[in-house]
Design a protein around this motif. Structure first.
Motif, PDB file in Angstrom:
ATOM      1  N   VAL A 112       4.795   1.202   1.228  1.00 35.19           N
ATOM      2  CA  VAL A 112       5.016   0.173   2.250  1.00 35.19           C
ATOM      3  C   VAL A 112       5.180  -1.203   1.598  1.00 35.19           C
ATOM      4  O   VAL A 112       4.289  -1.647   0.862  1.00 35.19           O
ATOM      5  N   HIS A 155       1.266  11.467   4.805  1.00 35.78           N
ATOM      6  CA  HIS A 155       1.141  12.269   6.026  1.00 35.78           C
ATOM      7  C   HIS A 155       1.288  13.720   5.579  1.00 35.78           C
ATOM      8  O   HIS A 155       2.108  14.006   4.709  1.00 35.78           O
ATOM      9  N   GLN A 172       0.861  -1.189   0.000  1.00 35.52           N
ATOM     10  CA  GLN A 172       0.000   0.000   0.000  1.00 35.52           C
ATOM     11  C   GLN A 172       0.886   1.224   0.000  1.00 35.52           C
ATOM     12  O   GLN A 172       2.065   1.153   0.299  1.00 35.52           O
ATOM     13  N   HIS A 174       4.545   7.483   1.781  1.00 37.93           N
ATOM     14  CA  HIS A 174       5.133   6.216   2.230  1.00 37.93           C
ATOM     15  C   HIS A 174       4.664   5.070   1.345  1.00 37.93           C
ATOM     16  O   HIS A 174       3.457   4.806   1.260  1.00 37.93           O
ATOM     17  N   LEU A 229       7.164   1.380  12.396  1.00 43.31           N
ATOM     18  CA  LEU A 229       5.923   1.983  11.909  1.00 43.31           C
ATOM     19  C   LEU A 229       5.771   3.322  12.631  1.00 43.31           C
ATOM     20  O   LEU A 229       6.030   3.392  13.842  1.00 43.31           O
ATOM     21  N   THR A 230       5.351   4.355  11.919  1.00 40.66           N
ATOM     22  CA  THR A 230       5.191   5.666  12.565  1.00 40.66           C
ATOM     23  C   THR A 230       3.806   5.844  13.182  1.00 40.66           C
ATOM     24  O   THR A 230       3.495   6.909  13.695  1.00 40.66           O
ATOM     25  N   THR A 231       2.971   4.812  13.070  1.00 43.88           N
ATOM     26  CA  THR A 231       1.651   4.822  13.727  1.00 43.88           C
ATOM     27  C   THR A 231       1.529   3.549  14.544  1.00 43.88           C
ATOM     28  O   THR A 231       2.260   2.573  14.305  1.00 43.88           O
ATOM     29  N   TRP A 290      13.910   1.756   6.771  1.00 50.12           N
ATOM     30  CA  TRP A 290      13.499   3.007   6.133  1.00 50.12           C
ATOM     31  C   TRP A 290      14.476   3.389   5.046  1.00 50.12           C
ATOM     32  O   TRP A 290      15.698   3.312   5.239  1.00 50.12           O
ATOM     33  N   PHE A 311       1.798  -9.741   4.365  1.00 51.77           N
ATOM     34  CA  PHE A 311       2.099  -8.507   5.104  1.00 51.77           C
ATOM     35  C   PHE A 311       1.916  -8.734   6.600  1.00 51.77           C
ATOM     36  O   PHE A 311       2.775  -8.362   7.403  1.00 51.77           O
ATOM     37  N   PRO A 343       0.627  -0.043  15.600  1.00 55.29           N
ATOM     38  CA  PRO A 343       1.302  -0.465  16.841  1.00 55.29           C
ATOM     39  C   PRO A 343       2.801  -0.160  16.922  1.00 55.29           C
ATOM     40  O   PRO A 343       3.447  -0.627  17.854  1.00 55.29           O
ATOM     41  N   VAL A 353       4.727  -8.007   9.479  1.00 52.24           N
ATOM     42  CA  VAL A 353       4.618  -6.644  10.003  1.00 52.24           C
ATOM     43  C   VAL A 353       5.342  -6.385  11.325  1.00 52.24           C
ATOM     44  O   VAL A 353       5.760  -5.258  11.593  1.00 52.24           O
ATOM     45  N   HIS A 378       0.449   5.559   1.282  1.00 52.81           N
ATOM     46  CA  HIS A 378      -0.375   6.536   1.991  1.00 52.81           C
ATOM     47  C   HIS A 378       0.487   7.759   2.244  1.00 52.81           C
ATOM     48  O   HIS A 378       1.694   7.741   1.964  1.00 52.81           O
ATOM     49  N   VAL A 438      10.018   0.572   3.916  1.00 54.07           N
ATOM     50  CA  VAL A 438       9.166   1.683   3.498  1.00 54.07           C
ATOM     51  C   VAL A 438      10.021   2.733   2.795  1.00 54.07           C
ATOM     52  O   VAL A 438      11.070   3.138   3.311  1.00 54.07           O
TER      53      VAL A 438
HETATM   54  S1  BO1 Z   1       4.245   3.843   8.186  1.00 49.71           S
HETATM   55  O1  BO1 Z   1       4.659   3.792   6.813  1.00 49.71           O
HETATM   56  O2  BO1 Z   1       5.297   3.658   9.158  1.00 49.71           O
HETATM   57  N1  BO1 Z   1       3.526   5.246   8.470  1.00 49.71           N
HETATM   58  C1  BO1 Z   1       3.102   2.559   8.420  1.00 49.71           C
HETATM   59  C2  BO1 Z   1       2.342   2.519   9.558  1.00 49.71           C
HETATM   60  C3  BO1 Z   1       1.445   1.473   9.737  1.00 49.71           C
HETATM   61  C4  BO1 Z   1       1.321   0.486   8.767  1.00 49.71           C
HETATM   62  C5  BO1 Z   1       2.099   0.547   7.627  1.00 49.71           C
HETATM   63  C6  BO1 Z   1       2.983   1.582   7.453  1.00 49.71           C
HETATM   64  N2  BO1 Z   1       0.460  -0.559   8.869  1.00 49.71           N
HETATM   65  C7  BO1 Z   1      -0.353  -0.847  10.011  1.00 49.71           C
HETATM   66  C8  BO1 Z   1      -1.783  -0.580   9.694  1.00 49.71           C
HETATM   67  C9  BO1 Z   1      -2.644  -0.936  10.881  1.00 49.71           C
HETATM   68  C10 BO1 Z   1      -2.369  -2.363  11.304  1.00 49.71           C
HETATM   69  C11 BO1 Z   1      -0.881  -2.551  11.521  1.00 49.71           C
HETATM   70  C12 BO1 Z   1      -0.537  -3.985  11.888  1.00 49.71           C
HETATM   71  O3  BO1 Z   1      -0.160  -2.182  10.352  1.00 49.71           O
HETATM   72  O4  BO1 Z   1      -1.945   0.807   9.410  1.00 49.71           O
HETATM   73  O5  BO1 Z   1      -3.989  -0.779  10.552  1.00 49.71           O
HETATM   74  O6  BO1 Z   1      -3.041  -2.642  12.514  1.00 49.71           O
HETATM   75  O7  BO1 Z   1      -0.892  -4.865  10.860  1.00 49.71           O
END
Ligand code: BO1
Ligand code: ZN
Length: 258
Positions: free
Chosen positions: A118, A93, A89, A116, A197-199, A208, A128, A201, A132, A91, A140
């Motif tokens: 991914v 920011h 995917q 990003h 991951l920047t969000t 990176w 994935f 979990p 993850v 997306h 990424v």
């Molecule tokens: S990022 O590129 O570091 N901003 C990033 C952050 C989160 C995800 C991918 C890239 N993936 C997350 C999904 C969540 C899911 C989690 C574990 O992976 O956004 O919805 O819960 O599978």
């Protein structure tokens, strides 16, 4: 309340529910170019992108971002990576105005947005979700976006934002699209480090790769992102959906260029 970017649910609160967010190898970071280490191996095996055109794409408003899922087998290898990573995917920011919005910063400089792309390690894992949380699970590509000329390749995405204004909406677009158009012309110059991951979990599973060359989107294209709503009713827009830089700690940033 789910995680977000407000005072009440923003980055400083994430570790309460997602303990990895308090780890020592979190992302994003500030890239201090006086501290990066040139590595000739990275220059010798540049990033190699083999993205396939998608004959359709599905975009969604996740409430935290605008995301496009990838169906076809599009692959990334080279640079710091061992084996092959598959695009899952992309997306973005972004900020409320052009002078901030990126997650990574370069010598303290913030950009209007950050894209990003991914990928997950398909040499070692079978999906994935299997990859993850693994230290070598994800790669990424981070691309800095600045306000400027209209981006031809991002046009179809911008048109789609109108159909996913509310949180949770998705839209399938029956148009062909090759994610390669989103990459900067110069892919030889990048920085790389291991992070998260920047969000939530916030798993520490990401290699990176942040490109030095920024890409331009027009003011209208950036505005389209800022008009997405973070709820399922009219009200707040998704803006400032970035995590601020985290401590670099013991980590070293490697550069593919001098
Ligand atoms: S990022 O590129 O570091 N901003 C990033 C952050 C989160 C995800 C991918 C890239 N993936 C997350 C999904 C969540 C899911 C989690 C574990 O992976 O956004 O919805 O819960 O599978
Ligand atoms: Zn992201």
């Amino acid at each position: 309340m789910s995680w977000g970017y407000k005072n009440t649910n923003g980055p400083h609160t994430w570790a309460v529910i997602y303990p990895d967010a308090a780890g020592q190898a979190q992302s994003p970071i500030d890239i201090d170019t006086t501290e990066t280490i040139f590595e000739s191996d990275l220059a010798a095996t540049p990033m190699s992108v083999n993205y396939k055109p998608e004959d359709r794409f599905t975009a969604s408003n996740t409430g935290a971002s605008f995301k496009v899922n990838i169906n076809n087998v599009s692959e990334l290898r080279g640079g710091p990576l061992n084996g092959c990573y598959r695009l899952e995917q992309f997306h973005l920011h972004w900020g409320s105005c052009d002078d901030h919005g990126s997650e990574h910063t370069i010598d303290g400089k913030t950009y209007a947005a950050e894209l990003h792309l991914v990928h997950w390690n398909c040499s070692k894992y079978s999906s994935f979700s299997e990859a993850v949380a693994e230290p070598d699970g994800l790669a990424v590509l981070g691309i800095m976006i600045q306000s400027g000329a209209e981006h031809e390749g991002f046009k179809d995405m911008v048109d789609t934002t109108r159909n996913v204004r509310k949180r949770g909406q998705t839209c399938q677009v029956l148009k062909s699209f090759n994610p390669t158009v989103l990459l900067p012309d110069n892919m030889n110059d990048f920085w790389t480090y291991h992070g998260s991951l920047t969000t939530p979990p916030c798993y520490e599973s990401v290699q990176w790769i942040v490109f030095k060359q920024a890409v331009q989107y027009s003011p209208n294209q950036l505005q389209a992102l800022r008009s997405l709503l973070n709820a399922d009713t009219d009200g707040e827009c998704i803006i400032d959906n970035y995590r601020p830089p985290m401590p670099i700690g013991n980590r070293k940033i490697r550069a593919s260029f001098k």
